[in-house]
Design an enzyme around this catalytic site. Structure first.
Site, PDB file in Angstrom:
ATOM      1  N   ASP A 164       0.821  -1.205   0.000  1.00 26.48           N
ATOM      2  CA  ASP A 164       0.000   0.000   0.000  1.00 26.48           C
ATOM      3  C   ASP A 164       0.858   1.259   0.000  1.00 26.48           C
ATOM      4  O   ASP A 164       1.592   1.528   0.956  1.00 26.48           O
ATOM      5  CB  ASP A 164      -0.881  -0.057   1.262  1.00 26.48           C
ATOM      6  N   ASP A 224     -10.798   4.686  -0.595  1.00 27.33           N
ATOM      7  CA  ASP A 224     -11.547   3.720   0.214  1.00 27.33           C
ATOM      8  C   ASP A 224     -13.054   3.817  -0.053  1.00 27.33           C
ATOM      9  O   ASP A 224     -13.604   4.890  -0.246  1.00 27.33           O
ATOM     10  CB  ASP A 224     -11.290   3.971   1.700  1.00 27.33           C
TER      11      ASP A 224
HETATM   12  C1  GAL Z   1      -5.402   2.568   3.337  1.00 27.42           C
HETATM   13  C2  GAL Z   1      -6.077   1.533   2.464  1.00 27.42           C
HETATM   14  C3  GAL Z   1      -6.986   0.674   3.336  1.00 27.42           C
HETATM   15  C4  GAL Z   1      -6.167   0.058   4.464  1.00 27.42           C
HETATM   16  C5  GAL Z   1      -5.398   1.117   5.241  1.00 27.42           C
HETATM   17  C6  GAL Z   1      -4.464   0.504   6.253  1.00 27.42           C
HETATM   18  O1  GAL Z   1      -4.537   3.271   2.575  1.00 27.42           O
HETATM   19  O2  GAL Z   1      -6.821   2.173   1.459  1.00 27.42           O
HETATM   20  O3  GAL Z   1      -7.635  -0.291   2.560  1.00 27.42           O
HETATM   21  O4  GAL Z   1      -5.285  -0.896   3.925  1.00 27.42           O
HETATM   22  O5  GAL Z   1      -4.654   1.913   4.354  1.00 27.42           O
HETATM   23  O6  GAL Z   1      -3.740   1.469   6.959  1.00 27.42           O
END
Ligand code: GAL
Length: 422
Positions: A164, A224
């Protein structure tokens, strides 16, 4: 004959030749021809911890989830990945100052124990990291340690990595992003273990255009999701509701296919407004069904985001509808296109491997509507008679000539499979 039929339609459908991504033939050491198995040949199905639990995860939650997937029949319906998202790491703060190790308070027996546990139950385990010094929730990331981390994940027996960059590389150029995702993809390949690679960049920098070239098996097309079907506006400038996400994917069909999927984000079915990580007050059973139907026909990965303890009977029935799941896991691996966009009344469709077509009649409006599918005008199908099956009623509806008309409730998607009925 059926395959030829299907191929003909795909060529018509995509306007392009069938690509090499579908997995070319290779020759083994004995000179035998074989098709190497593609990772994530169909969209990954499973569960992810973030949207309900956030970083409040632990060994018990993961074990209970695996057990629950088995006893509820979800595993047998195809949901085999149990993905640990952010928050398994011991340290918050920069990787430059901390090693990447599991938090033994949350996971006393470690991650390998959980991977072994999942495998023994016929399931797979996923883990989370990111290319930055820190992850989105502020834990240590993989920056500068890609090879060692990939090796460690592989030695644990991990099967899926969500990598991510949304927070650490929000402003990064495509060049930098290709580099950081490419580095981890290569590190995973070098580890020798087949690990499905999710390049998560919140749908920025047109990741669908280059995700496949850096070895990603799935990539988010948007920020999200929120636990809402249709919230006016883009929540807090970041959260997309179900309809926002569907709109976001229109025109991106060509980028999705076997082994490399447009990811519409985790399923919200069963959250019922109780997520501490997402905004939204939940959706009705009809809306959750429509969400599931659309994610399926659009060939998005299907990752449940709710606590399995909170699923109602209706949620489970939705998630386990085999005829809808079959559209998602179809061997052609196509993402449905929007063929009709008549304001709030829209028709999405795609060819299936057996020569039939999947169709969604989507009513986004606040009122019941009569929707008409014109087989020839809308989809350019050559069939003189058409057999129609309803995938929520589990019923053949008969044979029709030029068109099929249905009453579609507000926020409902009528899901059909149509085939030549001559
Ligand atoms: C965001 C992501 C989420 C989750 C989160 C964890 O960037 O879109 O799905 O993984 O980080 O911190």
């Amino acid at each position: 004959m059926k395959l030829c039929h299907a191929m003909f339609f795909i060529a018509l459908y995509s306007g392009i030749a069938i690509s090499g991504n579908a997995g070319g033939e290779s020759t083994d050491k004995n000179g035998e021809k074989y098709s190497p198995k593609i990772l994530a040949e169909t969209p990954p199905m499973g569960w992810s911890s973030w949207n309900y639990y956030g970083d409040r995860i632990n060994e018990k939650i993961i074990i209970d989830t695996i057990d629950n997937m088995v006893s509820s029949g979800l595993r047998d319906a195809g949901y085999i990945y149990v993905n640990i998202d952010d928050g398994w790491q011991k340290y918050k703060g920069s990787r430059a100052d901390h090693p990447l190790v599991f938090d033994e308070k949350k996971f006393p027996r470690g991650i390998k124990y959980l991977a072994d546990y999942a495998h023994a139950k016929g399931m797979k385990l996923g883990i989370y990291s990111g290319p930055g010094n820190t992850t989105c929730a502020g834990y240590t990331g993989s920056q500068g340690n890609e090879k060692a981390d990939a090796k460690m994940f592989a030695s644990w027996g991990v099967d899926h990595l969500k990598y991510d960059s949304c927070c650490s590389h929000q402003q990064a150029s495509q060049k930098v992003l290709k580099q950081v995702f490419g580095d981890m993809s290569q590190a995973l390949q070098a580890s020798g273990r087949p690990v499905v690679f999710h390049a998560c960049h919140c749908g920025w920098q047109n990741i669908w255009q280059w995700g496949n070239s850096v070895g990603a098996n799935q990539w988010r097309i948007g920020q999200d999701i929120s636990d809402d079907f249709n919230y006016p506006g883009n929540r807090e400038g970041y959260y997309f509701d179900v309809l926002d996400m569907i709109d976001r994917g229109v025109g991106l069909e060509q980028y999705s296919g076997k082994g490399h999927w447009n990811d519409y984000d985790m399923l919200i079915i069963g959250l019922h407004g109780h997520s501490k990580e997402l905004v939204g007050t939940g959706a009705s059973d009809t809306e959750y069904r429509t969400h599931f139907s659309m994610w399926s026909i659009l060939s998005s990965p299907l990752l449940i985001g709710a606590s399995l303890d909170n699923l109602t009977k209706e949620d489970l029935d939705t998630l386990k509808n085999k005829e809808i799941i079959a559209l998602n896991q179809d061997a052609l691996g196509l993402q449905a296109k929007r063929y009709v966009s008549n304001g709030d009344l829209q028709i999405f469709a795609k060819p299936l491997a057996d020569g039939s077509w999947a169709v969604a009649l989507l009513n986004r409006s606040g009122q019941t509507a009569h929707m008409t599918l014109n087989f020839h005008q809308d989809l350019d199908l050559p069939w003189t008679k058409v057999m129609v099956r309803d995938l929520w009623q589990h019923k053949d509806l008969g044979t029709f000539g030029d068109s099929y008309q249905a009453e579609v409730q507000s926020h409902e998607a009528k899901m059909l499979v149509i085939r030549s009925g001559w």
